[in-house]
Design an enzyme around this catalytic site. Structure first.
Site, PDB file in Angstrom:
ATOM      1  N   ASN A  40       0.949  -1.266   0.077  1.00 54.18           N
ATOM      2  CA  ASN A  40       0.070  -0.081  -0.075  1.00 54.18           C
ATOM      3  C   ASN A  40       0.868   1.348  -0.001  1.00 54.18           C
ATOM      4  O   ASN A  40       0.514   2.262   0.269  1.00 54.18           O
ATOM      5  CB  ASN A  40      -0.884   0.022   1.374  1.00 54.18           C
ATOM      6  CG  ASN A  40      -2.162   0.892   0.956  1.00 54.18           C
ATOM      7  OD1 ASN A  40      -2.307   1.238  -0.013  1.00 54.18           O
ATOM      8  ND2 ASN A  40      -2.943   1.154   2.194  1.00 54.18           N
ATOM      9  N   SER A 129      -5.271   4.316  17.209  1.00 55.38           N
ATOM     10  CA  SER A 129      -5.837   5.325  16.470  1.00 55.38           C
ATOM     11  C   SER A 129      -7.013   5.628  17.403  1.00 55.38           C
ATOM     12  O   SER A 129      -7.515   5.091  18.251  1.00 55.38           O
ATOM     13  CB  SER A 129      -6.695   4.701  14.993  1.00 55.38           C
ATOM     14  OG  SER A 129      -7.708   5.269  14.881  1.00 55.38           O
ATOM     15  N   TYR A 153     -11.829  -2.750  11.047  1.00 52.20           N
ATOM     16  CA  TYR A 153     -10.484  -1.935  11.207  1.00 52.20           C
ATOM     17  C   TYR A 153     -10.409  -1.446  12.601  1.00 52.20           C
ATOM     18  O   TYR A 153      -9.343  -1.653  13.359  1.00 52.20           O
ATOM     19  CB  TYR A 153     -10.446  -0.872  10.274  1.00 52.20           C
ATOM     20  CG  TYR A 153      -9.553   0.244  10.583  1.00 52.20           C
ATOM     21  CD1 TYR A 153      -7.925   0.113  10.461  1.00 52.20           C
ATOM     22  CD2 TYR A 153      -9.852   1.531  11.322  1.00 52.20           C
ATOM     23  CE1 TYR A 153      -7.299   1.056  10.653  1.00 52.20           C
ATOM     24  CE2 TYR A 153      -8.980   2.421  11.667  1.00 52.20           C
ATOM     25  CZ  TYR A 153      -7.810   2.249  11.418  1.00 52.20           C
ATOM     26  OH  TYR A 153      -6.749   3.279  11.807  1.00 52.20           O
ATOM     27  N   LYS A 157      -7.645  -2.266  15.984  1.00 53.40           N
ATOM     28  CA  LYS A 157      -6.691  -1.279  16.711  1.00 53.40           C
ATOM     29  C   LYS A 157      -7.153  -1.696  18.067  1.00 53.40           C
ATOM     30  O   LYS A 157      -6.158  -1.710  19.038  1.00 53.40           O
ATOM     31  CB  LYS A 157      -7.089  -0.066  16.180  1.00 53.40           C
ATOM     32  CG  LYS A 157      -6.643   0.356  15.035  1.00 53.40           C
ATOM     33  CD  LYS A 157      -4.982   0.202  14.930  1.00 53.40           C
ATOM     34  CE  LYS A 157      -4.463   0.587  13.434  1.00 53.40           C
ATOM     35  NZ  LYS A 157      -3.011  -0.050  13.279  1.00 53.40           N
ATOM     36  N   PHE A 182      -5.242  11.010  15.883  1.00 50.60           N
ATOM     37  CA  PHE A 182      -6.526  11.563  15.427  1.00 50.60           C
ATOM     38  C   PHE A 182      -6.279  11.566  13.948  1.00 50.60           C
ATOM     39  O   PHE A 182      -5.945  10.714  13.394  1.00 50.60           O
ATOM     40  CB  PHE A 182      -6.785  12.817  16.170  1.00 50.60           C
ATOM     41  CG  PHE A 182      -7.237  12.566  17.586  1.00 50.60           C
ATOM     42  CD1 PHE A 182      -6.337  11.801  18.560  1.00 50.60           C
ATOM     43  CD2 PHE A 182      -8.567  12.595  17.948  1.00 50.60           C
ATOM     44  CE1 PHE A 182      -6.946  11.487  19.802  1.00 50.60           C
ATOM     45  CE2 PHE A 182      -9.250  12.145  19.103  1.00 50.60           C
ATOM     46  CZ  PHE A 182      -8.219  11.576  20.165  1.00 50.60           C
TER      47      PHE A 182
HETATM   48  C1  UD1 Z   1     -11.176   7.528   9.977  1.00 46.53           C
HETATM   49  C2  UD1 Z   1     -10.885   6.815  11.499  1.00 46.53           C
HETATM   50  C3  UD1 Z   1      -9.480   6.773  11.618  1.00 46.53           C
HETATM   51  C4  UD1 Z   1      -8.787   6.269  10.599  1.00 46.53           C
HETATM   52  C5  UD1 Z   1      -9.156   6.863   9.441  1.00 46.53           C
HETATM   53  C6  UD1 Z   1      -8.358   6.017   8.260  1.00 46.53           C
HETATM   54  C7  UD1 Z   1     -12.772   7.453  13.108  1.00 46.53           C
HETATM   55  C8  UD1 Z   1     -13.238   8.192  14.215  1.00 46.53           C
HETATM   56  N1  UD1 Z   1     -11.722   7.755  12.374  1.00 46.53           N
HETATM   57  O1  UD1 Z   1     -11.295   8.747  10.073  1.00 46.53           O
HETATM   58  O2  UD1 Z   1      -9.171   6.495  13.037  1.00 46.53           O
HETATM   59  O3  UD1 Z   1      -7.447   6.634  10.832  1.00 46.53           O
HETATM   60  O4  UD1 Z   1     -10.453   6.626   8.917  1.00 46.53           O
HETATM   61  O5  UD1 Z   1      -8.916   6.170   6.940  1.00 46.53           O
HETATM   62  O6  UD1 Z   1     -13.023   5.919  13.080  1.00 46.53           O
HETATM   63  N2  UD1 Z   1     -15.475  13.437   4.595  1.00 46.53           N
HETATM   64  C9  UD1 Z   1     -16.407  14.095   3.466  1.00 46.53           C
HETATM   65  N3  UD1 Z   1     -16.066  13.848   2.328  1.00 46.53           N
HETATM   66  C10 UD1 Z   1     -15.147  12.795   1.827  1.00 46.53           C
HETATM   67  C11 UD1 Z   1     -14.540  12.548   2.679  1.00 46.53           C
HETATM   68  C12 UD1 Z   1     -14.623  12.714   4.031  1.00 46.53           C
HETATM   69  O7  UD1 Z   1     -17.310  15.018   4.075  1.00 46.53           O
HETATM   70  O8  UD1 Z   1     -15.034  12.804   0.456  1.00 46.53           O
HETATM   71  C13 UD1 Z   1     -15.710  13.766   5.983  1.00 46.53           C
HETATM   72  C14 UD1 Z   1     -16.080  12.733   6.889  1.00 46.53           C
HETATM   73  O9  UD1 Z   1     -17.512  12.602   6.925  1.00 46.53           O
HETATM   74  C15 UD1 Z   1     -15.440  13.191   8.102  1.00 46.53           C
HETATM   75  C16 UD1 Z   1     -14.391  13.840   7.637  1.00 46.53           C
HETATM   76  O10 UD1 Z   1     -14.336  14.405   6.476  1.00 46.53           O
HETATM   77  O11 UD1 Z   1     -16.361  13.870   8.818  1.00 46.53           O
HETATM   78  C17 UD1 Z   1     -12.830  13.247   7.886  1.00 46.53           C
HETATM   79  O12 UD1 Z   1     -13.140  12.065   7.203  1.00 46.53           O
HETATM   80  P1  UD1 Z   1     -11.789  10.984   6.942  1.00 46.53           P
HETATM   81  O13 UD1 Z   1     -10.711  11.831   6.355  1.00 46.53           O
HETATM   82  O14 UD1 Z   1     -12.426   9.672   6.000  1.00 46.53           O
HETATM   83  O15 UD1 Z   1     -11.605  10.545   8.396  1.00 46.53           O
HETATM   84  P2  UD1 Z   1     -12.334   9.715   9.331  1.00 46.53           P
HETATM   85  O16 UD1 Z   1     -13.441   8.979   8.946  1.00 46.53           O
HETATM   86  O17 UD1 Z   1     -12.470  10.475  10.512  1.00 46.53           O
END
Ligand code: UD1
Length: 344
Positions: A40, A129, A153, A157, A182
């Site tokens: 990856n 995480s 996943y 962890k 985070f």
């Molecule tokens: C999640 C996990 C984190 C993990 C990561 C790995 C939790 C709390 N967090 O992070 O531990 O390391 O995945 O990939 O479980 N968003 C949009 N549009 C998009 C993409 C994201 O609106 O196209 C929003 C999501 O709804 C979220 C924020 O952006 O609110 C961050 O999303 P993302 O970057 O995917 O991270 P997490 O889901 O927080």
């Protein structure tokens, strides 16, 4: 056998957080030895690390479960610490292929712990995480907050943390640190290493930069009807260079508390919404980001950010970089990657 150097085995050292940690280790006088099977990550990250550090990077294309070959590496480079990044990490994929996650994430950890015991390695840092907090009721979360999971996943962890806790009494000479990250964002200031998703990104900032670069038509904001000030989800976005330094702080820690493993939240302590990320991106780059509001993404939680008192005090580590800096460096990295791919 070479013994005059402070070798640190870095599994997954060619990955996003691993590669930045390799740079931070070299800056602090350690000699990282990368173990990566490149499932990856990109092989030419090694070359880019050489450009950044102006050093020969030691690396081996080996999977963590290949103990015979790992023994060969540890004979040649007697490490006093291991930082274990190598794991599968896509929440959505883990729901479709839980066994892949159990096999790799548990299997790799077991293999590495066995070698730690066999070679009397002193320090172990594990990539955990904030996902272990599930959907927290009380925010900010501290290290004592209840743990749970929302996906296979997240389950790996949580269970890996518990496996380390159960293992340590049988091998108390190793000091283990669990770092609960985070949301890592940003890239190295050189613009040569950063988050390089294979195909369509899952995470927010790579999706934003790819959209701004014209690779994606638009960003979908996953829900604006959450009970937050602007209706979008809130996360604690931590600059990957700061995060990398937390690993070095964990290795250098002289903390002799009885806690083994010791657990730290690694975040900024500040929450940022999805719409705030978009507007900050637009302000910094001067580019208009095409986006629409879509439905909530399954499994997303409304809000999480860290209480960082413990890591600030005990590891003397604090995040220094800003979201602006993370966005600016992620944007430079996006351009570097585009240019590189267009030359191929
Ligand atoms: C999640 C996990 C984190 C993990 C990561 C790995 C939790 C709390 N967090 O992070 O531990 O390391 O995945 O990939 O479980 N968003 C949009 N549009 C998009 C993409 C994201 O609106 O196209 C929003 C999501 O709804 C979220 C924020 O952006 O609110 C961050 O999303 P993302 O970057 O995917 O991270 P997490 O889901 O927080």
């Amino acid at each position: 056998m070479e013994t005059d150097k402070k070798y640190i085995l870095v599994t997954g050292g060619a990955g996003y957080i691993g590669s930045h940690t390799v740079v931070a280790l070299i800056e602090k006088g350690f000699t990282p030895v990368i173990i990566d099977d490149f499932r990856n990550s990109n092989k030419d990250v090694i070359q880019r690390l050489q450009t950044i550090t102006k050093q020969e990077i030691i690396y081996f294309n080996i999977a963590c479960q290949d103990q015979p070959r790992l023994r060969g590496v540890l004979e040649q480079f007697p490490a006093f610490g291991v930082i274990h990044f190598a794991a599968d990490k896509a929440v959505g994929e883990s729901v479709e292929k839980p066994l892949k996650y159990f096999d790799n994430n548990f299997g790799s950890l077991i293999s590495i712990l066995e070698l730690i015991q066999e070679y009397n390695i002193e320090k172990f840092v594990f990539s955990s995480s904030c996902t272990v907090y599930g959907d927290p009721e009380i925010i900010p979360v501290n290290e004592e907050s209840p743990v749970s999971y929302n996906s296979p996943y997240g389950y790996t962890k949580k269970v890996c943390e518990e496996m380390i806790e159960q293992f340590i009494p049988s091998c108390p000479s190793v000091k283990a640190t669990l770092l609960r990250y985070f949301n890592p964002v940003g890239a190295h200031e050189s613009g040569l290493i950063g988050e390089e998703p294979d195909g369509k990104p899952n995470n927010l900032l790579p999706f934003i930069t790819q959209t701004a670069a014209g690779i994606r038509k638009e960003l979908t904001v996953f829900g604006d009807d959450y009970d937050t000030p602007d209706g979008t989800c809130i996360r604690d976005y931590i600059h990957v260079v700061d995060l990398a330094e937390a690993h070095v702080a964990a290795l250098e820690s002289l903390d002799d508390s009885k806690d083994n493993p010791v657990v730290y939240n690694v975040g900024t302590g500040k929450g940022t919404s999805v719409l705030e990320m978009i507007s900050t991106f637009e302000n910094i780059t001067g580019k208009q980001l095409p986006y629409t509001i879509g439905p909530r993404r399954e499994g997303d939680i409304k809000e999480i950010f860290a209480n960082t008192d413990k890591v600030n005090q005990k590891l003397n580590w604090k995040s220094k970089k800003t979201i602006e800096d993370a966005i600016a460096t992620a944007w430079s990295f996006e351009q570097y990657i585009r240019e590189k791919r267009s030359k191929k």
